[in-house]
Design an enzyme around this catalytic site. Structure first.
Site, PDB file in Angstrom:
ATOM      1  N   ARG B  52       0.728  -1.026   0.110  1.00  0.00           N
ATOM      2  CA  ARG B  52      -0.305  -0.253   0.191  1.00  0.00           C
ATOM      3  C   ARG B  52       0.881   1.448  -0.328  1.00  0.00           C
ATOM      4  NH1 ARG B  52      -3.841  -2.113   4.737  1.00  0.00           N
ATOM      5  NH2 ARG B  52      -4.972  -3.770   3.876  1.00  0.00           N
ATOM      6  N   ASP B  54       0.680   5.386   1.060  1.00  0.00           N
ATOM      7  CA  ASP B  54      -0.565   6.372   1.359  1.00  0.00           C
ATOM      8  C   ASP B  54      -0.648   7.837   0.445  1.00  0.00           C
ATOM      9  OD1 ASP B  54      -0.923   5.346   3.743  1.00  0.00           O
ATOM     10  OD2 ASP B  54       0.650   6.581   4.846  1.00  0.00           O
ATOM     11  N   TYR B 112      11.585   1.174   1.197  1.00  0.00           N
ATOM     12  CA  TYR B 112      10.966   2.453   0.877  1.00  0.00           C
ATOM     13  C   TYR B 112      12.153   3.109   0.949  1.00  0.00           C
ATOM     14  CZ  TYR B 112       5.975   1.132   1.756  1.00  0.00           C
ATOM     15  OH  TYR B 112       4.861   0.586   1.525  1.00  0.00           O
ATOM     16  N   ARG B 198       7.268   7.482   7.201  1.00  0.00           N
ATOM     17  CA  ARG B 198       7.419   8.703   8.224  1.00  0.00           C
ATOM     18  C   ARG B 198       7.535   9.526   8.881  1.00  0.00           C
ATOM     19  NH1 ARG B 198       1.907   9.991   4.879  1.00  0.00           N
ATOM     20  NH2 ARG B 198       2.047  12.090   6.395  1.00  0.00           N
TER      21      ARG B 198
END
Lengths: 249, 249
Positions: B52, B54, B112, B198
């Site tokens: 997923r 965001d 990421y 994040r």
């Protein structure tokens, strides 16, 4: 006017009608700069740019200068302008220039870069900054053809007619670099006619696709006939890349 | 269903509400893909994504798979989807997958990338793809602090509460690379909680600005208290970078 300030700027030309404020032209880079600097310094500022760029064309490096009575610190000016300017125009440096420096009169040579995306997979993060051709080009053939443009020549056939009488310009160098996904063309000359880089690039693309013979280029130079040169490559792939200045006393 | 197709895609997440279609969520990447593929193949296609992302988060590489009865050629499918999809979603490759391949169940590790722009001159052409911090970071201090996150740990304090019970995750590696104008953080783990990358990045940025001591991180892990970890770094700097899959028979 006590100071002449020279600013190096860069911009994403996508949203703009080109660099220069011409008559009633709205939404130019020059207008944005003049409005923003005038407001910030509380003076009526006139910006002089070294080079013009057409609507939709970008700049890695554009040089501007303006006269001011302000005694503002250079770094503070840079940072404040970057804060107030739209995010697609960036001031990369600010310098004190000789009082007679004039970015348009003193520029003697310019390099433009044209980015052609040749990968069959479309561009993503670079999509506003390349011409998405999506096909391989015969770069050796393009390099050979590029020699035909070098030197002092009449580029009438390689420009959009503007009624200008003097269409003689000098191209010093055309460098063509192929990478994994792109072909990049760097064109260096003393000055350029309207759409001249984009028509030279369009002609070279047709050569690279084997859709154009060299003799049509030679004939275009001989006759000045625009219909004998190539298509006008779209603006999104074009960047004003570098400006070279004379040194005056 | 005779075929299971595995597609590698990339996207600019700026305009989207994240990858996954969740309940009434409008304007997701998944929805765009399903609509486009369904229309093109004239079947009701359900897309399964490996990871997923965001709202506002990008992907260099996302893996999806879907079942189809179509016997379309793979390259034709890639090129047609790239023609019909919006230009901020790109299909980079299409492969035939084993019929039991499931991109979400088979993914075992993800990387990421978070891009922080540290130059005092704002980003221009990269402006939608970096977090514009505009300040230098103490990267050695960040590297030292990053070790605190490695291993199997309870990341409750480093996620946005979603009522999820199991908040234990494994981070295998955090690599921090400093360039001229950026600090890039690559985080590799088995799976990630909501906002986890994040918040880890936000915590490391505070460390790099000397605004956070290491013991607050240790305490955040001990207590699970979200108020002891750092701010949630904004989505525009985050990219889903790579997905690693198990090999099943």
């Amino acid at each position: 006017m006590k100071r002449n300030l020279k600013l190096t700027i860069a911009y994403d030309g996508t949203r703009y009608n080109g660099f220069q404020r011409l008559g009633d032209t709205k939404n130019t880079i020059q207008e944005k700069l003049e409005t923003c600097i005038s407001r910030f310094l509380n003076e009526d500022i006139k910006v002089i740019g070294a080079s013009r760029t057409d609507a939709g064309v970008h700049a890695f490096e554009q040089i501007i200068n303006f006269y001011t009575n302000s005694d503002i610190d250079l770094i503070e000016l840079r940072d404040k302008l970057n804060f107030y300017l739209p995010e697609d125009i960036v001031v990369t440096s600010v310098e004190e220039a000789p009082i007679n420096f004039h970015s348009r009169y003193w520029v003697v040579r310019k390099t433009y870069l044209y980015r052609i995306y040749t990968s069959p997979i479309p561009p993503l993060f670079e999509r506003n900054y390349v011409y998405n051709l999506g096909k391989k080009l015969d770069v050796d053939r393009m390099k050979a053809a590029s020699k035909l443009f070098i030197g002092e020549k009449n580029f009438q056939a390689f420009s959009k007619r503007t009624g200008k009488k003097d269409t003689v310009r000098t191209i010093y160098d055309i460098e063509i670099i192929e990478t994994d996904k792109e072909v990049n063309i760097y064109v260096t000359g003393n000055s350029f006619l309207y759409n001249m880089v984009r028509i030279i690039v369009g002609t070279l693309i047709e050569v690279g696709l084997h859709e154009r013979e060299f003799d049509t280029i030679i004939k275009a130079f001989e006759t000045g006939d625009r219909t004998l040169s190539g298509f006008t490559a779209p603006p999104e792939g074009l960047f004003l890349y570098k400006n070279y200045f004379t040194v005056k006393k």
